[in-house]
Design an enzyme around this catalytic site. Structure first.
Site: not given
Ligand code: PLP
Length: 429
Positions: A143, A238, A266
């Site tokens: 994701y 990511d 995060k």
């Molecule tokens: C949480 C997450 C996202 C998205 O981040 P948001 O701040 O919720 O838009 C993208 N990539 C990874 C790997 C994530 O865990």
């Protein structure tokens, strides 16, 4: 009047789609009333009924120091006296950029944004601009936020709800997103052969967290690095979830592989809305106003988010921080394994650092297909049994659980006892 969870959710259902502002909060995959949180402190949250829970969700990862860490709160309080947003540069942004660069040597330049979704969306745009190519490659069950190009075979809530690819994503865009199974170097090589010199970017969660926690196989990230370099494809790690989590310098530090671009979020916002993307200067200098690739944000580099992030990173640099967190996580995972064995519950637990997932399957979980073999109904019963015992786990089989530095040995022992009782209840059905 203080409404209880049940009344709040009924009201929310009339006002918000599915009653929530992000899908997994509705608890559809595990059943039971969704949680309405009143407050958090350390490793615990308290709901509006006054029930307290040990929290292994931690806002889905950001709160590595636990809730309301006193020094983070103090940093926020100081900023509140000077203003919440200016839409102009502040000194703290420069300091945060410097700290990010120090943590991630692959990041020569960085741009702050407001969410992980924004970060990955912008990183793709840079990769497409730099290569003049349009196709991208991602991995099934990973994701990367909810932008159109990345909402194909996505993990997290998409996996939790068992949705096919989202309606509303133009076919023309979805067709540009190639997917292959995570950890499958042969499929990866085949994709690079079929789309020879046509891939603008390959984006990966270097440790997958959004199909549940899945570590990269030995050599997988290295193969990815080599293939991308050979074809001039931009490699994007990511690390929104893994950055400052699996190690201070993220998965790229842990596995010793340098991507071309990195996305963060995060933890780097200390629990406030934030994101960042950065990498090689030659790529990042394409971003406006240095270059022609447009990306902007009214609240980007927001003083509150930056202050919480800076203080959080400072505390993470304390000697032994990650060693202690890893040891706690290992104790918990070992305890869960022992309890599952004792109750004869088939369980596979994946862990990387302080992120982990107990999968209700006897088989190894190495990709999305094997994650999906887990017994989600059993997970739901486990989740509810833990909740009754004051333990809050992620309300989905396909999300990672986290430990914070606010969790104590006693908290871990309490969690293992509760899990033991939950496994026994499961086995007795
Ligand atoms: C949480 C997450 C996202 C998205 O981040 P948001 O701040 O919720 O838009 C993208 N990539 C990874 C790997 C994530 O865990």
């Amino acid at each position: 009047m203080n409404l209880k969870s049940e009344d709040l959710f009924r009201k929310a259902l009339r006002l918000m789609p599915g009653g929530v502002n992000s899908p997994v909060r509705a608890f559809r995959a595990v059943g039971g009333e969704p949680l309405f949180v009143a407050s958090g402190k350390g490793a615990r949250i308290t709901d509006v009924e006054g029930r307290s829970y040990l929290d292994y969700v931690l806002s889905w990862g950001p709160l590595i120091l636990g809730h309301c860490h006193p020094q983070v709160m103090e940093a926020l309080a100081r900023v509140l006296e000077t203003g919440t947003s200016f839409g102009a540069s502040t000194p703290a942004e420069v300091e945060l950029a410097e700290q990010i660069q120090a943590a991630f040597p692959s990041i020569e330049r960085v741009r702050l944004v407001n969410s992980g979704t924004e970060a990955t969306m912008a990183a793709l745009r840079v990769a497409r601009a730099a290569t003049g190519r349009e196709k991208i490659l991602k991995f099934e069950g990973c994701y990367h936020g909810h932008s159109d190009s990345l909402l194909v075979k996505a993990g997290s809530g998409v996996a939790t709800l068992g949705l096919p690819d989202s309606p509303g994503v133009p076919r023309a865009l979805a067709e540009l997103t190639i997917t292959v199974p995570f950890n499958d170097s042969a499929a990866l090589e085949e994709a690079f052969r079929v789309h020879d010199h046509q891939l603008a970017a390959v984006i990966v969660e270097p440790v997958a967290g959004n199909m549940g926690c899945v570590a990269p196989r030995a050599g997988f990230l290295a193969r990815l690095r080599t293939l991308a370099a050979e074809q001039g494809t931009v490699l994007i790690f990511d690390e929104v979830l893994t950055g400052f989590r699996v190690a201070y310098g993220g998965a790229q530090q842990l596995y010793g592989i340098q991507p071309d671009l990195t996305t963060l979020g995060k933890i780097m916002g200390g629990g406030l809305p934030v994101g960042a993307y950065g990498g090689k200067a030659a790529l990042m200098d394409l971003v406006a106003p240095a270059g022609p690739v447009y990306q902007a944000g009214t609240l980007s580099g927001n003083p509150l988010a930056v202050a919480a992030g800076l203080k959080t990173l400072e505390l993470l640099r304390a000697p032994g921080f990650y060693e202690r967190l890893d040891a706690l996580a290992e104790n918990l995972v070992a305890g869960l394994r022992a309890e599952a064995d004792r109750a004869s519950v088939a369980l596979t637990i994946n862990r990387v650092g302080s992120m982990f997932t107990p999968f209700f399957t006897a088989e190894a979980v190495t990709d999305y297909a094997s994650a999906k073999k887990a017994d989600t109904a059993a997970f739901g019963r486990f989740f509810r049994a833990l909740r009754e015992r004051g333990i809050y786990f992620p309300p989905s089989q396909f999300e990672a659980a986290f430990i914070s530095s606010a969790h104590s040995e006693d908290d871990i022992a309490e969690t293992i006892r509760a899990a033991g009782a939950a496994f026994t209840a499961l086995a007795c059905r």
